[in-house]
Design a protein around this motif. Structure first.
Motif, short mmCIF file in Angstrom:
data_model
loop_
_atom_site.label_atom_id
_atom_site.label_comp_id
_atom_site.label_asym_id
_atom_site.label_seq_id
_atom_site.Cartn_x
_atom_site.Cartn_y
_atom_site.Cartn_z
N THR A 120 0.83 -1.21 0.00
CA THR A 120 0.00 0.00 0.00
C THR A 120 0.86 1.25 0.00
N MET A 121 1.90 1.29 0.84
CA MET A 121 2.79 2.46 0.88
C MET A 121 3.43 2.69 -0.48
N ARG A 122 3.92 1.60 -1.10
CA ARG A 122 4.57 1.73 -2.40
C ARG A 122 3.61 2.28 -3.45
N LYS A 123 2.41 1.72 -3.48
CA LYS A 123 1.44 2.17 -4.48
C LYS A 123 1.02 3.62 -4.26
N LYS A 124 0.82 4.02 -3.00
CA LYS A 124 0.44 5.41 -2.72
C LYS A 124 1.56 6.37 -3.07
N ALA A 125 2.81 5.89 -3.00
CA ALA A 125 3.96 6.71 -3.40
C ALA A 125 4.15 6.69 -4.92
N LYS A 126 3.29 5.95 -5.62
CA LYS A 126 3.34 5.86 -7.09
C LYS A 126 4.68 5.32 -7.59
N LEU A 127 5.17 4.29 -6.90
CA LEU A 127 6.42 3.64 -7.29
C LEU A 127 6.13 2.22 -7.75
N SER A 128 6.84 1.78 -8.77
CA SER A 128 6.74 0.38 -9.18
C SER A 128 7.62 -0.45 -8.24
N GLN A 129 7.41 -1.75 -8.26
CA GLN A 129 8.28 -2.62 -7.46
C GLN A 129 9.72 -2.46 -7.91
N LYS A 130 9.93 -2.38 -9.20
CA LYS A 130 11.28 -2.24 -9.74
C LYS A 130 11.94 -0.96 -9.25
N GLU A 131 11.21 0.16 -9.27
CA GLU A 131 11.76 1.44 -8.82
C GLU A 131 12.12 1.40 -7.34
N LEU A 132 11.18 0.91 -6.51
CA LEU A 132 11.43 0.89 -5.07
C LEU A 132 12.55 -0.08 -4.72
N ALA A 133 12.57 -1.22 -5.37
CA ALA A 133 13.64 -2.20 -5.11
C ALA A 133 15.00 -1.59 -5.40
N LYS A 134 15.10 -0.85 -6.51
CA LYS A 134 16.36 -0.20 -6.86
C LYS A 134 16.76 0.82 -5.80
N MET A 135 15.79 1.60 -5.33
CA MET A 135 16.05 2.61 -4.30
C MET A 135 16.51 1.97 -2.99
N CYS A 136 16.04 0.75 -2.72
CA CYS A 136 16.39 0.03 -1.49
C CYS A 136 17.63 -0.84 -1.64
N ASN A 137 18.16 -0.91 -2.85
CA ASN A 137 19.30 -1.78 -3.15
C ASN A 137 19.00 -3.24 -2.86
N ILE A 138 17.81 -3.67 -3.26
CA ILE A 138 17.42 -5.07 -3.13
C ILE A 138 16.88 -5.53 -4.48
N ALA A 139 16.82 -6.84 -4.67
CA ALA A 139 16.28 -7.39 -5.92
C ALA A 139 14.78 -7.17 -5.98
N ASN A 140 14.27 -6.99 -7.17
CA ASN A 140 12.84 -6.84 -7.38
C ASN A 140 12.09 -8.05 -6.84
N THR A 141 12.68 -9.24 -7.01
CA THR A 141 12.03 -10.45 -6.51
C THR A 141 11.96 -10.47 -4.99
N THR A 142 12.93 -9.84 -4.34
CA THR A 142 12.92 -9.76 -2.88
C THR A 142 11.76 -8.88 -2.42
N LEU A 143 11.62 -7.71 -3.04
CA LEU A 143 10.50 -6.82 -2.69
C LEU A 143 9.17 -7.50 -2.98
N SER A 144 9.09 -8.17 -4.10
CA SER A 144 7.87 -8.90 -4.44
C SER A 144 7.55 -9.94 -3.37
N GLY A 145 8.57 -10.60 -2.87
CA GLY A 145 8.39 -11.58 -1.79
C GLY A 145 7.87 -10.95 -0.51
#
Length: 84
Positions: free
Chosen positions: A14-39
């Motif tokens: 919910t936080m990610r979507k309200k910030a209008k970020l894709s999983q890929k964008e947020l994962a990059k900002m967090c220095n984690i894999a997209n699959t990790t964020l998805s998990g």
């Protein structure tokens, strides 16, 4: 089902979507894999508190705990990071 883990996954998404970020964008900002964020968002993986806090900060949210009786507020910014 672990209700706390389930709720954390929903809050992160919910936080990610309200910030209008894709999983890929947020994962990059967090220095984690997209699959990790998805998990994290699908309740398949469990993030550390530090990761939850980082995601919250990047999405412009604060982590707040409020005492229902006294209305005292504790945040991740005003508590010490050591075991009591």
């Amino acid at each position: 089902m672990d209700l706390v883990k389930y709720m954390i996954s929903k809050i992160l998404k919910t936080m990610r979507k309200k910030a209008k970020l894709s999983q890929k964008e947020l994962a990059k900002m967090c220095n984690i894999a997209n699959t990790t964020l998805s998990g994290y968002e699908s309740n398949y993986r469990e993030p550390t508190y530090e990761t939850i806090e980082k995601i919250a900060n990047l999405c412009n949210y604060d982590i707040i705990f409020q005492n229902r009786k006294t209305k005292e507020i504790l945040t991740s910014k005003n508590i010490e990071r050591k075991e009591l």
